[in-house]
Design a protein around this motif. Structure first.
Motif, PDB file in Angstrom:
ATOM      1  N   TYR A  22      34.691  41.728  36.407  1.00 53.06           N
ATOM      2  CA  TYR A  22      36.084  41.082  37.173  1.00 53.06           C
ATOM      3  C   TYR A  22      36.395  42.412  37.936  1.00 53.06           C
ATOM      4  CZ  TYR A  22      37.296  37.957  32.977  1.00 53.06           C
ATOM      5  OH  TYR A  22      36.924  37.334  32.060  1.00 53.06           O
ATOM      6  N   VAL A  27      33.551  44.952  32.189  1.00 49.25           N
ATOM      7  CA  VAL A  27      34.637  44.339  30.942  1.00 49.25           C
ATOM      8  C   VAL A  27      33.322  43.759  29.823  1.00 49.25           C
ATOM      9  CG1 VAL A  27      36.350  43.158  30.687  1.00 49.25           C
ATOM     10  CG2 VAL A  27      34.788  42.128  32.152  1.00 49.25           C
ATOM     11  N   ASN A  47      42.197  40.961  20.127  1.00 49.87           N
ATOM     12  CA  ASN A  47      42.693  39.834  21.948  1.00 49.87           C
ATOM     13  C   ASN A  47      41.894  40.688  23.057  1.00 49.87           C
ATOM     14  OD1 ASN A  47      44.053  37.865  21.135  1.00 49.87           O
ATOM     15  ND2 ASN A  47      45.620  39.102  20.978  1.00 49.87           N
ATOM     16  N   GLY A  48      41.526  40.454  23.917  1.00 44.03           N
ATOM     17  CA  GLY A  48      40.549  41.891  24.808  1.00 44.03           C
ATOM     18  C   GLY A  48      39.325  41.954  24.879  1.00 44.03           C
ATOM     19  N   ALA A  49      38.616  42.109  23.354  1.00 42.53           N
ATOM     20  CA  ALA A  49      37.346  42.579  22.879  1.00 42.53           C
ATOM     21  C   ALA A  49      36.366  41.736  24.238  1.00 42.53           C
ATOM     22  CB  ALA A  49      37.298  42.377  21.515  1.00 42.53           C
ATOM     23  N   GLY A  50      36.770  41.116  24.749  1.00 42.96           N
ATOM     24  CA  GLY A  50      35.957  40.762  25.835  1.00 42.96           C
ATOM     25  C   GLY A  50      34.599  39.080  25.245  1.00 42.96           C
ATOM     26  N   LYS A  51      35.627  38.458  24.459  1.00 39.32           N
ATOM     27  CA  LYS A  51      35.180  37.522  23.684  1.00 39.32           C
ATOM     28  C   LYS A  51      34.731  36.305  24.094  1.00 39.32           C
ATOM     29  CE  LYS A  51      38.172  36.553  20.843  1.00 39.32           C
ATOM     30  NZ  LYS A  51      38.946  38.275  20.951  1.00 39.32           N
ATOM     31  N   THR A  52      35.764  35.779  24.994  1.00 39.26           N
ATOM     32  CA  THR A  52      36.196  34.937  25.930  1.00 39.26           C
ATOM     33  C   THR A  52      34.843  34.441  27.889  1.00 39.26           C
ATOM     34  OG1 THR A  52      38.322  34.516  25.702  1.00 39.26           O
ATOM     35  CG2 THR A  52      37.642  32.908  28.267  1.00 39.26           C
ATOM     36  N   THR A  53      34.912  36.308  28.226  1.00 34.36           N
ATOM     37  CA  THR A  53      34.057  36.431  29.074  1.00 34.36           C
ATOM     38  C   THR A  53      32.673  36.246  28.457  1.00 34.36           C
ATOM     39  OG1 THR A  53      36.163  38.285  29.915  1.00 34.36           O
ATOM     40  CG2 THR A  53      34.103  38.725  30.656  1.00 34.36           C
TER      41      THR A  53
HETATM   42  P1  ATP Z   1      42.067  36.631  23.463  1.00 33.04           P
HETATM   43  O1  ATP Z   1      41.739  36.597  22.091  1.00 33.04           O
HETATM   44  O2  ATP Z   1      42.995  37.578  23.857  1.00 33.04           O
HETATM   45  O3  ATP Z   1      41.377  35.771  24.544  1.00 33.04           O
HETATM   46  P2  ATP Z   1      38.829  38.158  24.511  1.00 33.04           P
HETATM   47  O4  ATP Z   1      38.364  38.848  23.668  1.00 33.04           O
HETATM   48  O5  ATP Z   1      38.696  36.830  24.653  1.00 33.04           O
HETATM   49  O6  ATP Z   1      39.852  37.931  23.947  1.00 33.04           O
HETATM   50  P3  ATP Z   1      38.837  38.330  27.168  1.00 33.04           P
HETATM   51  O7  ATP Z   1      39.594  37.384  27.537  1.00 33.04           O
HETATM   52  O8  ATP Z   1      37.086  38.526  27.225  1.00 33.04           O
HETATM   53  O9  ATP Z   1      39.159  38.706  25.550  1.00 33.04           O
HETATM   54  O10 ATP Z   1      38.961  39.627  27.830  1.00 33.04           O
HETATM   55  C1  ATP Z   1      38.118  41.179  28.406  1.00 33.04           C
HETATM   56  C2  ATP Z   1      38.854  41.989  29.280  1.00 33.04           C
HETATM   57  O11 ATP Z   1      38.812  41.364  30.133  1.00 33.04           O
HETATM   58  C3  ATP Z   1      40.066  41.875  29.072  1.00 33.04           C
HETATM   59  O12 ATP Z   1      40.050  43.823  29.114  1.00 33.04           O
HETATM   60  C4  ATP Z   1      40.699  42.064  29.996  1.00 33.04           C
HETATM   61  O13 ATP Z   1      42.387  41.950  30.172  1.00 33.04           O
HETATM   62  C5  ATP Z   1      40.046  41.474  31.042  1.00 33.04           C
HETATM   63  N1  ATP Z   1      39.784  40.399  31.854  1.00 33.04           N
HETATM   64  C6  ATP Z   1      40.363  38.893  31.385  1.00 33.04           C
HETATM   65  N2  ATP Z   1      39.980  38.028  32.230  1.00 33.04           N
HETATM   66  C7  ATP Z   1      40.433  38.620  32.831  1.00 33.04           C
HETATM   67  C8  ATP Z   1      40.697  38.395  34.556  1.00 33.04           C
HETATM   68  N3  ATP Z   1      40.337  36.989  35.183  1.00 33.04           N
HETATM   69  N4  ATP Z   1      40.535  39.128  35.407  1.00 33.04           N
HETATM   70  C9  ATP Z   1      39.986  40.764  35.442  1.00 33.04           C
HETATM   71  N5  ATP Z   1      40.132  41.161  33.656  1.00 33.04           N
HETATM   72  C10 ATP Z   1      40.090  40.200  33.125  1.00 33.04           C
END
Ligand code: ATP
Length: 364
Positions: A22, A27, A47-53
């Motif tokens: 990002y 990430v 939360n924040g592990a990077g799954k959605t990313t």
């Molecule tokens: P969750 O269950 O909370 O959605 P996740 O495992 O899906 O968590 P992500 O949403 O992929 O985690 O986030 C991974 C990292 O990227 C986190 O540190 C988050 O703060 C960061 N992040 C997510 N979206 C953005 C964005 N649009 N811009 C900058 N950083 C982001």
């Protein structure tokens, strides 16, 4: 070259060395995994592990990504998202994207939902018979469970080769969630669709997955069948992700660690290294014989250590008892089948199932 995985199931999605950013923030760090036809792989992590990313990077929705993402053998790393979307990918976002002002059929028929070569509305309703009952429910608000089914049906409608699902069962109450998880799994397995499912709930991953990829800080720290992830965890945090844990510390001397619960093997750990012996509450045993007149614990169970009951709670199938240990005042939790509610202050002896504990070099 065909891998063992390829020969067992046809690989639909192959991710290799995937990185994503990002802006300046790095990430995802070298993600590697495959999803085969008819296989359910879960990305599991806090939360924040990077799954959605990871899902976004696979769909080409990240501004910057590198590595390799192949769908059915087609490399997509340099393709734009709209081209990737045409390769047979279904997506169920966490928000579901259901419009409450439309009825079920209208939600299903929203363009570009039902495409050429996809399922017809009749076929969708064959898959989800109970949706029919709600077909003419214009004006009635769809419940969370119904929304989930409609969102899934809509994503399946174009006949995708792979479904990417982001926390698809969040927001449903417990009992309904179990039922909907099972129905969904049956529908997905019947259709032979490859599934990549994101969740932060270990129970959900164990229930749904053929393979779990445990994520932390944008990396996969361990991947394997649920049984292996649970029974051969890679570190203390991986054990703690699935259950409460007790941790006993010790120092290795001659490949052994001496503790108040007896000696534990610590093979391949350097001499003098501090270790953590990690044990789940269900693998502690109360040594009733020691408390009565019977024989002492078996060799497998090590040496009994004494603690005093702090609290005992009935949990349904088992009771959770917390002890303050005599030797160092630490709290140890043990679960006991059925009802066992000793009074606070009662002294009892505990042993550890040595075959069920994990020994790791101490962290921090
Ligand atoms: P969750 O269950 O909370 O959605 P996740 O495992 O899906 O968590 P992500 O949403 O992929 O985690 O986030 C991974 C990292 O990227 C986190 O540190 C988050 O703060 C960061 N992040 C997510 N979206 C953005 C964005 N649009 N811009 C900058 N950083 C982001």
């Amino acid at each position: 070259m065909a891998t063992e995985h390829d020969t067992m199931t046809r690989t639909v999605l192959k991710v290799g060395g995937l990185n994503a950013w990002y802006g300046e923030s790095h990430v995802l760090h070298g993600m590697d995994f495959d999803v085969g036809e008819g296989e359910v792989v879960t990305l599991l992590g806090r939360n924040g592990a990077g799954k959605t990313t990871t899902l976004k990077a696979i769909m080409g929705l990240m501004e910057k990504r590198s590595g390799s993402v192949e769908f059915g053998g087609v490399e997509t790393i340099s393709l734009p998202a709209n081209r990737i979307g045409r390769l047979g990918i279904g997506y169920c976002p966490e928000e579901r994207g259901i419009f409450s002002s439309l009825n079920v059929e209208e939600n299903l028929l929203l363009p570009p939902v039902v495409r050429k070569d996809g399922l017809t509305t009749e076929e969708i309703f064959d898959l989800f018979p109970n949706l029919l009952e709600r077909l003419h429910s214009q004006g009635t608000k769809l419940s969370g469970g119904e929304q989930q089914r409609v969102a899934l049906a809509r994503a399946l409608a174009p006949g995708p080769r792979i479904m990417l699902m982001d926390e698809p069962f969040s927001g449903l109450d417990n009992r309904l969630r179990d039922e909907i998880r099972d129905t969904t799994l049956a529908v997905l397995k019947d259709s032979g669709t490859a599934v990549l499912l994101v969740t932060h709930e270990p129970d959900e991953a164990m229930r749904m997955a053929d393979d779990i990829a445990l994520m932390r800080d944008g990396k996969i720290v361990q991947q394997g069948a649920p049984y292996n992830i649970y029974n051969a965890p890679v570190d203390r945090e991986a054990v703690a992700f699935f259950s409460d844990v007790n941790v006993i510390r010790g120092t290795v001397q001659g490949a052994l660690t001496e503790t108040p619960f007896g000696q534990f093997l610590a093979p391949a750990v350097p001499e003098g290294q501090e270790v953590e012996i990690v044990i789940r509450p269900q693998h502690l045993k109360i040594d009733f014989d020691r408390n009565g007149s019977g024989p002492l614990a078996t060799v497998q169970d090590g040496t009994p250590a004494r603690g005093v009951v702090v609290r005992a709670r009935f949990m349904g199938n088992e009771s959770l008892v917390e002890f303050r240990m005599d030797h160092d005042g630490s709290i140890i939790k043990a679960t006991v089948p059925n009802v066992f509610l000793p009074k606070p202050g009662k002294p009892l002896w505990l042993t550890i199932r040595r075959d069920r504990c994990f020994v790791f070099p101490a962290s921090g």
